[in-house]
Design a protein around this motif. Structure first.
Motif, PDB file in Angstrom:
ATOM      1  N   HIS A  32      -2.457  -4.144  -5.273  1.00 45.08           N
ATOM      2  CA  HIS A  32      -1.203  -3.434  -5.553  1.00 45.08           C
ATOM      3  C   HIS A  32      -0.679  -3.946  -6.895  1.00 45.08           C
ATOM      4  O   HIS A  32      -0.567  -5.144  -7.094  1.00 45.08           O
ATOM      5  CB  HIS A  32      -0.186  -3.712  -4.436  1.00 45.08           C
ATOM      6  N   SER A  83       9.298  -5.229  -3.738  1.00 48.16           N
ATOM      7  CA  SER A  83       8.542  -4.418  -4.692  1.00 48.16           C
ATOM      8  C   SER A  83       7.345  -3.763  -4.013  1.00 48.16           C
ATOM      9  O   SER A  83       7.051  -2.588  -4.223  1.00 48.16           O
ATOM     10  CB  SER A  83       8.096  -5.302  -5.860  1.00 48.16           C
ATOM     11  N   LEU A  84       6.671  -4.519  -3.180  1.00 46.80           N
ATOM     12  CA  LEU A  84       5.497  -3.999  -2.466  1.00 46.80           C
ATOM     13  C   LEU A  84       5.896  -2.902  -1.476  1.00 46.80           C
ATOM     14  O   LEU A  84       5.109  -2.025  -1.146  1.00 46.80           O
ATOM     15  CB  LEU A  84       4.794  -5.168  -1.765  1.00 46.80           C
ATOM     16  N   GLU A  85       7.135  -2.945  -1.016  1.00 45.86           N
ATOM     17  CA  GLU A  85       7.613  -1.893  -0.113  1.00 45.86           C
ATOM     18  C   GLU A  85       8.145  -0.673  -0.878  1.00 45.86           C
ATOM     19  O   GLU A  85       8.676   0.255  -0.272  1.00 45.86           O
ATOM     20  CB  GLU A  85       8.726  -2.453   0.798  1.00 45.86           C
ATOM     21  N   GLY A  86       8.033  -0.693  -2.209  1.00 47.25           N
ATOM     22  CA  GLY A  86       8.480   0.457  -2.993  1.00 47.25           C
ATOM     23  C   GLY A  86       9.958   0.440  -3.289  1.00 47.25           C
ATOM     24  O   GLY A  86      10.598   1.489  -3.420  1.00 47.25           O
ATOM     25  N   ARG A  87      10.534  -0.749  -3.397  1.00 44.34           N
ATOM     26  CA  ARG A  87      11.958  -0.870  -3.706  1.00 44.34           C
ATOM     27  C   ARG A  87      12.143  -1.574  -5.038  1.00 44.34           C
ATOM     28  O   ARG A  87      11.189  -2.056  -5.632  1.00 44.34           O
ATOM     29  CB  ARG A  87      12.663  -1.705  -2.624  1.00 44.34           C
ATOM     30  N   ARG A  88      13.411  -1.659  -5.474  1.00 40.76           N
ATOM     31  CA  ARG A  88      13.722  -2.494  -6.626  1.00 40.76           C
ATOM     32  C   ARG A  88      13.347  -3.930  -6.276  1.00 40.76           C
ATOM     33  O   ARG A  88      13.563  -4.366  -5.151  1.00 40.76           O
ATOM     34  CB  ARG A  88      15.227  -2.425  -6.954  1.00 40.76           C
ATOM     35  N   GLY A  89      12.806  -4.642  -7.255  1.00 43.01           N
ATOM     36  CA  GLY A  89      12.320  -5.982  -6.967  1.00 43.01           C
ATOM     37  C   GLY A  89      13.419  -7.018  -6.964  1.00 43.01           C
ATOM     38  O   GLY A  89      13.386  -7.968  -7.738  1.00 43.01           O
ATOM     39  N   TYR A 106       7.374  -5.376   5.618  1.00 43.79           N
ATOM     40  CA  TYR A 106       7.688  -4.414   6.685  1.00 43.79           C
ATOM     41  C   TYR A 106       8.337  -5.119   7.880  1.00 43.79           C
ATOM     42  O   TYR A 106       8.089  -4.776   9.037  1.00 43.79           O
ATOM     43  CB  TYR A 106       6.434  -3.649   7.130  1.00 43.79           C
ATOM     44  N   GLY A 144       2.322  -4.279  -9.706  1.00 47.67           N
ATOM     45  CA  GLY A 144       3.743  -4.181 -10.015  1.00 47.67           C
ATOM     46  C   GLY A 144       3.924  -3.366 -11.288  1.00 47.67           C
ATOM     47  O   GLY A 144       3.003  -2.676 -11.741  1.00 47.67           O
TER      48      GLY A 144
END
Lengths: 156, 420
Positions: free
Chosen positions: B162, B179-185, B200, B164
């Protein structure tokens, strides 16, 4: 309008399959859109939002957090010139100024022929081969003026 | 020589990134031994080896693994390959030269912690390393080192890459998870720690690249062998990125406890132009800089802490006597201002304010009171920020004033004379 190319369309299910939660595909899809178009257009964020069931506003709020996403078209080659400490100690400031004057632009600008965009960049993890710059995906290390000439002149 | 190549013994071997070459060097040899042990035994081995996290915090790796919430599944393994601490380039070396070593280490960790899915979070700029890893993962799957029922062990494990997209803060473990969940880091409040609620919201192990790369050695040679190297509390070897004003910058794997002097003058060939050493930053940009008279400090967690700094991520930045320290400090302050995620006030406002004052001082517009103000701001960021980035930003500023106030005064004096 924005559409992923047929080849990229095919990759979407592969990307989604990596994660138990589809939202995790947000960064990979933004990156894919940027690689296709050269930047992340508002329409691309709308499209990605549709795929992942996220609002365009949310997609933008995430995209704007990350410095690698360009919200406007850039040159064909993006030069990221590291100016952080190890490169600074090895003369990066002078070489960055040299590169800017060679391209006849200021840092942050794109050449008139849309070939090069030049940015100052923070550490890229090549500190023992400082000074360095990254052009698109390629690291160029142990730079000198001569080497910069050679690299820039070799790009079409 | 103080070098101790436990991880990098074969690093210069041609095409080591390919599976066939890696296997020639004994690669994946640890798996047979691994699958004969019970998962808990593997955790005990890693505990006994004394291995500590190589990302910066130095937390005991085996202990971290043992903290996973009991009987909650699925669990995840995240390898932190977001190498962004200025001065640090050792993980990139491992990722590009020996990706299979990381895979082998991740398999051992996953087996020990009963994890079926792992992610390698690369910083966005590591596209090349990520591409190489994707190839390596393909090869490993084809050989059943990954996938279902690995080598007939009944253990299933899969790894995904994955990337960044440019954010130093994503090296902080909870920001990495966001970040890995698709959010702002942005970092998460702790507790709950990732071992309880991580990716998760499931129990998650997050380890640095180098940490995981050590594990096959521990399985192969036994924890006693690994622990026989190093000092009482800092065991084994450490990969150190040496950069700055040295003749032979590079990544050197040393035995813990080797002195900084040996690193600079023996391995890295001494200072450029045989200048005098002025200062060194021992463990990456966030660790307090130390003056030349502390050059005999042993390079291990305890000794560097006792000297008032940290081992951090293992990045030794060497500065010679031709530099005014304010210039280097300003550059780092600018970096932390740029990388502060903006979530909490002390860090967001403090990093900007420190940069403003430093910029003014550097431009000859500073006063003595402003230097004192910098010290004051440092005190107000330290331990008051949401995550360690605030403390990191303080490291270079506070230490530069502590040891090199005369460099500040030289610039102030110029100002005083200029306005006289």
């Amino acid at each position: 309008m924005f559409e992923f190319s047929p080849a990229n369309q095919k990759r979407i299910p592969e990307i989604l399959a990596k994660y138990p939660d589809t939202q995790s595909a947000l960064l990979p899809l933004l990156t894919m859109a940027q690689r296709q178009e050269g930047y992340v257009a508002p329409q691309a964020m709308v499209e990605i939002g549709k795929i992942l069931k996220l609002s365009p506003g949310y997609v933008q709020s995430v995209a704007s957090f990350y410095t690698m996403y360009h919200m406007h078209p850039t040159g064909k080659y993006i030069i990221l010139f590291c100016i952080n400490i190890s490169c600074q100690l090895n003369g990066a400031d002078e070489l960055l100024a040299y590169t800017a004057s060679k391209l006849n632009i200021k840092v942050g600008e794109t050449t008139a022929d849309k070939k090069f965009t030049l940015h100052r960049e923070e550490c890229l993890a090549a500190c023992s081969n400082a000074p360095m710059m990254r052009i698109n995906d390629t690291y160029h290390e142990d730079l000198s003026k001569e080497k910069i000439d050679k690299i820039l002149d070799s790009l079409d | 020589m103080p070098e101790l190549k436990l991880l990098t013994k074969d690093i210069d071997k041609k095409d080591l990134h390919k599976l066939s070459v890696y296997e020639e060097t004994g690669g994946y040899g640890s798996l047979k031994k691994l699958f004969k042990k019970k998962p808990d035994e593997v955790i005990e081995m890693v505990k006994a080896s004394g291995l500590r996290g190589r990302g910066g915090a130095g937390f005991p790796a085996g202990l971290k693994w043992s903290f996973l919430a009991k009987d909650v599944f699925p669990r995840y393994l995240c390898c932190n390959a977001d190498e962004s601490e200025p001065g640090t380039c050792k993980d990139r070396l491992l990722l590009e030269k020996t990706p299979h070593l990381l895979i082998e280490g991740m398999i051992a960790c996953a087996y020990a912690c009963k994890i079926e899915t792992g992610y390698i979070y690369f910083r966005g700029e590591f596209q090349h390393a990520s591409d190489l890893m994707d190839e390596a993962l393909k090869e490993a799957r084809a050989k059943n080192y990954l996938g279902k029922n690995i080598m007939g062990s009944g253990f299933d494990f899969e790894i995904h890459t994955h990337l960044g997209a440019g954010a130093y803060i994503c090296g902080e473990e909870s920001a990495l998870l966001n970040s890995l969940e698709g959010r702002r880091g942005e970092p998460r409040l702790k507790p709950p720690f990732p071992a309880v609620e991580g990716l998760y919201s499931k129990p998650t192990v997050i380890n640095n690249v180098e940490t995981l790369c050590v594990v096959p050695y521990i399985i192969n040679e036994g924890p006693e062998k690994y622990a026989s190297y190093g000092t009482e509390k800092s065991k084994g070897s450490k990969l150190v990125s040496v950069s700055g004003h040295v003749k032979k910058p590079g990544n050197y794997e040393i035995e813990m406890g080797t002195t900084v002097r040996e690193l600079i003058y023996e391995l890295a060939g001494g200072i450029r132009n045989d200048n005098k050493l002025k200062a060194y930053i021992p463990g990456g940009s966030s660790t307090p800089m130390l003056p030349a008279d502390l050059v005999d400090t042993p390079y291990d967690y305890e000794s560097l802490a006792a000297a008032g700094s940290m081992l951090g991520s293992g990045a030794l930045i060497v500065i010679d006597d031709q530099v005014n320290i304010v210039e280097s400090t300003l550059r780092l302050a600018s970096f932390y201002k740029h990388e502060s995620c903006g979530k909490c006030t002390p860090c967001r406002e403090g990093t900007r304010w420190m940069w403003q004052l430093l910029d003014g001082i550097h431009n000859g517009e500073g006063t003595n009171q402003q230097v004192d103000k910098l010290v004051d701001i440092c005190d107000n960021i330290s331990f008051k920020s949401f995550c360690p980035l605030g403390d990191a930003a303080v490291g270079p500023v506070a230490s530069s004033i502590k040891y090199f106030r005369e460099d500040y005064e030289a610039l102030l004096k110029r100002n005083a004379e200029g306005t006289a």
